[in-house]
Design an enzyme around this catalytic site. Structure first.
Site, PDB file in Angstrom:
ATOM      1  N   CYS A  49     -13.117   7.970   8.149  1.00  0.00           N
ATOM      2  CA  CYS A  49     -13.481   9.316   8.568  1.00  0.00           C
ATOM      3  C   CYS A  49     -14.977   9.413   8.863  1.00  0.00           C
ATOM      4  O   CYS A  49     -15.755   9.969   8.088  1.00  0.00           O
ATOM      5  CB  CYS A  49     -13.073  10.350   7.529  1.00  0.00           C
ATOM      6  SG  CYS A  49     -13.143  12.039   8.167  1.00  0.00           S
ATOM      7  N   GLY A  74       0.812  -1.205   0.000  1.00  0.00           N
ATOM      8  CA  GLY A  74       0.000   0.000   0.000  1.00  0.00           C
ATOM      9  C   GLY A  74       0.845   1.255   0.000  1.00  0.00           C
ATOM     10  O   GLY A  74       1.732   1.427   0.851  1.00  0.00           O
ATOM     11  N   GLY A  75       0.578   2.129  -0.960  1.00  0.00           N
ATOM     12  CA  GLY A  75       1.298   3.399  -1.078  1.00  0.00           C
ATOM     13  C   GLY A  75       0.426   4.576  -0.703  1.00  0.00           C
ATOM     14  O   GLY A  75       0.603   5.669  -1.237  1.00  0.00           O
ATOM     15  N   GLY A  76      -0.515   4.367   0.214  1.00  0.00           N
ATOM     16  CA  GLY A  76      -1.345   5.454   0.712  1.00  0.00           C
ATOM     17  C   GLY A  76      -0.642   6.174   1.855  1.00  0.00           C
ATOM     18  O   GLY A  76       0.573   6.073   2.035  1.00  0.00           O
ATOM     19  N   SER A  77      -1.416   6.875   2.664  1.00  0.00           N
ATOM     20  CA  SER A  77      -0.816   7.648   3.755  1.00  0.00           C
ATOM     21  C   SER A  77      -0.092   6.753   4.748  1.00  0.00           C
ATOM     22  O   SER A  77       1.008   7.082   5.219  1.00  0.00           O
ATOM     23  CB  SER A  77      -1.887   8.483   4.451  1.00  0.00           C
ATOM     24  OG  SER A  77      -2.938   7.668   4.937  1.00  0.00           O
ATOM     25  N   CYS A 105     -10.745  13.748  14.521  1.00  0.00           N
ATOM     26  CA  CYS A 105     -11.705  14.023  13.466  1.00  0.00           C
ATOM     27  C   CYS A 105     -11.979  15.518  13.440  1.00  0.00           C
ATOM     28  O   CYS A 105     -12.747  16.036  14.266  1.00  0.00           O
ATOM     29  CB  CYS A 105     -13.007  13.257  13.694  1.00  0.00           C
ATOM     30  SG  CYS A 105     -14.224  13.505  12.378  1.00  0.00           S
TER      31      CYS A 105
END
Length: 448
Positions: free
Chosen positions: A200, A40-43, A377
Site C-alpha cells: 500500500c 498463507g491465510g491472508g487476503s 489505492c
C-alpha cells in the site's frame, strides 16, 4: 510490550503451542497430500482458496472436502487497510481482526504450521514441525516481510511511550499513531516513506493528510509543521495522481523532501537521520510516523521458486510460475513478482485470474484468463475526503467511475467507501471468495 521483530508478520505469527494440523472444524487431519495447497491465510490465500473450490464446483467437477488446504500459523486474521483508519482515529483496531479458523469454511482444511522449505521438484514442502506435505497444485500467497530492524533504533522507539515514533504498519502500533498525532500541540510532525517496494504505497501519506487535517480542524495548524520525507522521486507512481497530490502538498504547505531514506532514529533526542544520495541529513522531530522498508519473506527469498529479487517468480499475465518445471505453482499478492502495487485491491483482481487459470490447466491445459495489473489505492486526503487512484500495468489509470467523476479529485463518496463499505465487503464477501472488485459479486468470465 510486543515482539517488535515479528510485528511485520503479525498476521502470520507462530502459535505458542506445538504446531497442530486441523480443519476449520477442529478435526485432526493426517493427510500428507492435497490437490490444492495454499500457503498463507491472508487476503490472497483465503480469497483464492475459496474461489478455486467454487470454480471446480461451478464446472460440475466438485472437489472433495479436504482437497483444498490453507497452511498458516496464525491464530488471527487482520484487515490491514483498517490500521490506517485506526491510526486516524476513525475506527477501533479491534474491528478489523477475526480468529483465522472462523474465516475458513469446513470443506477447506486449515493447517496451523509454518513453511520452512519448498521442494518444487517433488511437489512438496516442509514445515516447522518437520512434516512433509505434497500437492498437485501449489498457490503461494504468503504476504510481505516488514524489516523493522532496517532502521536503526526503530524497534526501541516504537516500544517507548515518549519517543513520538509510531507506525500504521502493525496491529500493535496503529493506535499509537492516533495517540501521538492527537496529543501534539506544536512542533514538527514528520512522515516517512522508503524507496523500494512496500505494501500500500499510498498509506504513508494517507496518515499524513489525516494528521494535517486534524491539526487544521483543531486550530493547531499554525503551530505544527508537517513534512513528508520520501525515498521516492515524486508523490505517487502514477503521474495523474502524483500531479494532483503535489498540488495538494504545495497548497497545504506540507514540506516535500524527495530522495530521502530514513536510516536511524535517536528517540532520546528526537532526531531522525536520512540518507539523501551520498549525504546524511539529521532532522529534529516532535512526532515521527515511520514506514519501514519491506521485502520478500525469507523462506521464499531463499527458495528455488524465487526470482533474483526474492519474490515468487510468476508470469505477470497468467500468475503461473515462470519455470516450466514448476508449472503447478502459482502465486498472487504481496509475495509474488507481479509488477504492480501490493494492495488488497490488486489481490481482488488477481484471485479470479489465478483460480480460472489453475482450474483450466487441470481441466483442459488452457490459460484463458489474463491479469492486466489492475490495482487501486484509496488515498485519504482528509476527514470526509478521499482520492480514488486506480491503475494497471504501465502505470496507466484504469478508473471505475470515470468519466462521471474525476478520480484525481477527492470527494466524500470515496471516503465512505474506504471507511465503511470496504471493511464490510472484506469480511462478508472478499475473504469468502465472493467479491471481484469493480465487478462486485459478479465473477469475471473468460474465453476458453
Amino acid at each position: 510490550m510486543f515482539p517488535i521483530r515479528q510485528v511485520g508478520r503479525i498476521a502470520r505469527q507462530s502459535l505458542s503451542s506445538p504446531a497442530r494440523f486441523a480443519s476449520s472444524a477442529g478435526a485432526a487431519s493426517s493427510a500428507d497430500k492435497y490437490k490444492i495447497l495454499v500457503v498463507g491465510g491472508g487476503s490472497g490465500g483465503l480469497s483464492v482458496a475459496n474461489q478455486i473450490y467454487d470454480r471446480f464446483k461451478a464446472a460440475g467437477k466438485p472437489l472433495n472436502a479436504g482437497d483444498v488446504a490453507i497452511i498458516d500459523p496464525s491464530e488471527v486474521h487482520h484487515y490491514q487497510p483498517g490500521w490506517t483508519l485506526a491510526g486516524a482515529g476513525l475506527r477501533r483496531k479491534s474491528e478489523f481482526v477475526r480468529p483465522l479458523p472462523s474465516l475458513v469454511p469446513k470443506h477447506i482444511t486449515l493447517i496451523s504450521d509454518r513453511v520452512t522449505e519448498f521442494s518444487p521438484a517433488s511437489s512438496s514442502l516442509t514445515t516447522t514441525s518437520g512434516r512433509s506435505i505434497s500437492y498437485d497444485s501449489l498457490v503461494v500467497a504468503a504476504g510481505i516481510k516488514i524489516n523493522w530492524d532496517g532502521i536503526r533504533g526503530l524497534p526501541q522507539a516504537l516500544m517507548s511511550s515518549t519517543s513520538g515514533v509510531s507506525s500504521i504498519y502493525s496491529y500493535e502500533t496503529c493506535d499509537k499513531v492516533w495517540s501521538d498525532i492527537d496529543a501534539l500541540r506544536s512542533g514538527n510532525a514528520i512522515f516517512t516513506q522508503p524507496a523500494g517496494v512496500i505494501k500500500c504505497a499510498g498509506a504513508p501519506q494517507k496518515i499524513m493528510w489525516m494528521a494535517w487535517d486534524r491539526y487544521r480542524r483543531t486550530n493547531r495548524g499554525s503551530n505544527i509543521k508537517v513534512d513528508f520525507y520520501t525515498g521516492m522521486p515524486t508523490m505517487f507512481s502514477v503521474k495523474k495522481y502524483s500531479d494532483a497530490l503535489e498540488e495538494l502538498r504545495v497548497s497545504r504547505g506540507v514540506g516535500g523532501f524527495f530522495g530521502h531514506n530514513l536510516t536511524s532514529i535517536d528517540a532520546g533526542n528526537h532526531k531522525a537521520t536520512f540518507k539523501q544520495g551520498d549525504a546524511t541529513v539529521s532532522i529534529d522531530y516532535t512526532v515521527l510516523h515511520v514506514t519501514p522498508p519491506m521485502g520478500p519473506p525469507d523462506f521464499i527469498k531463499n527458495s528455488p521458486i524465487a526470482d533474483a529479487a526474492g519474490w515468487v517468480s510468476v508470469d505477470p499475465a497468467t500468475l503461473r510460475h515462470t519455470n516450466p518445471e514448476f508449472s503447478n505453482i502459482w502465486s498472487l499478492g504481496d509475495c509474488s513478482s507481479l509488477p504492480t502495487s501490493k494492495t488488497a485491491t490488486a489481490v481482488i483482481a488477481q484471485a479470479p485470474v489465478l483460480s480460472e487459470n489453475l482450474f483450466s490447466v487441470v481441466d483442459s491445459g488452457k490459460l484463458p484468463a489474463v491479469y492486466d495489473g489492475y490495482t487501486s489505492c484509496p488515498l485519504l486526503t482528509g476527514y470526509g475526503e478521499l482520492m480514488m487512484a486506480e491503475f494497471r500495468y504501465g502505470l496507466e489509470p484504469k478508473e471505475t467511475f470515470a468519466p462521471r467523476i474525476d478520480q484525481s479529485k477527492s470527494n466524500r463518496f470515496f471516503y465512505h467507501l474506504k471507511k465503511d463499505f470496504f471493511p464490510w465487503v472484506y469480511f462478508n464477501y472478499m475473504v469468502q471468495g465472493r467479491w471481484y472488485g469493480p465487478k462486485g459479486i459478479w465473477r469475471p468470465t473468460y474465453d476458453a
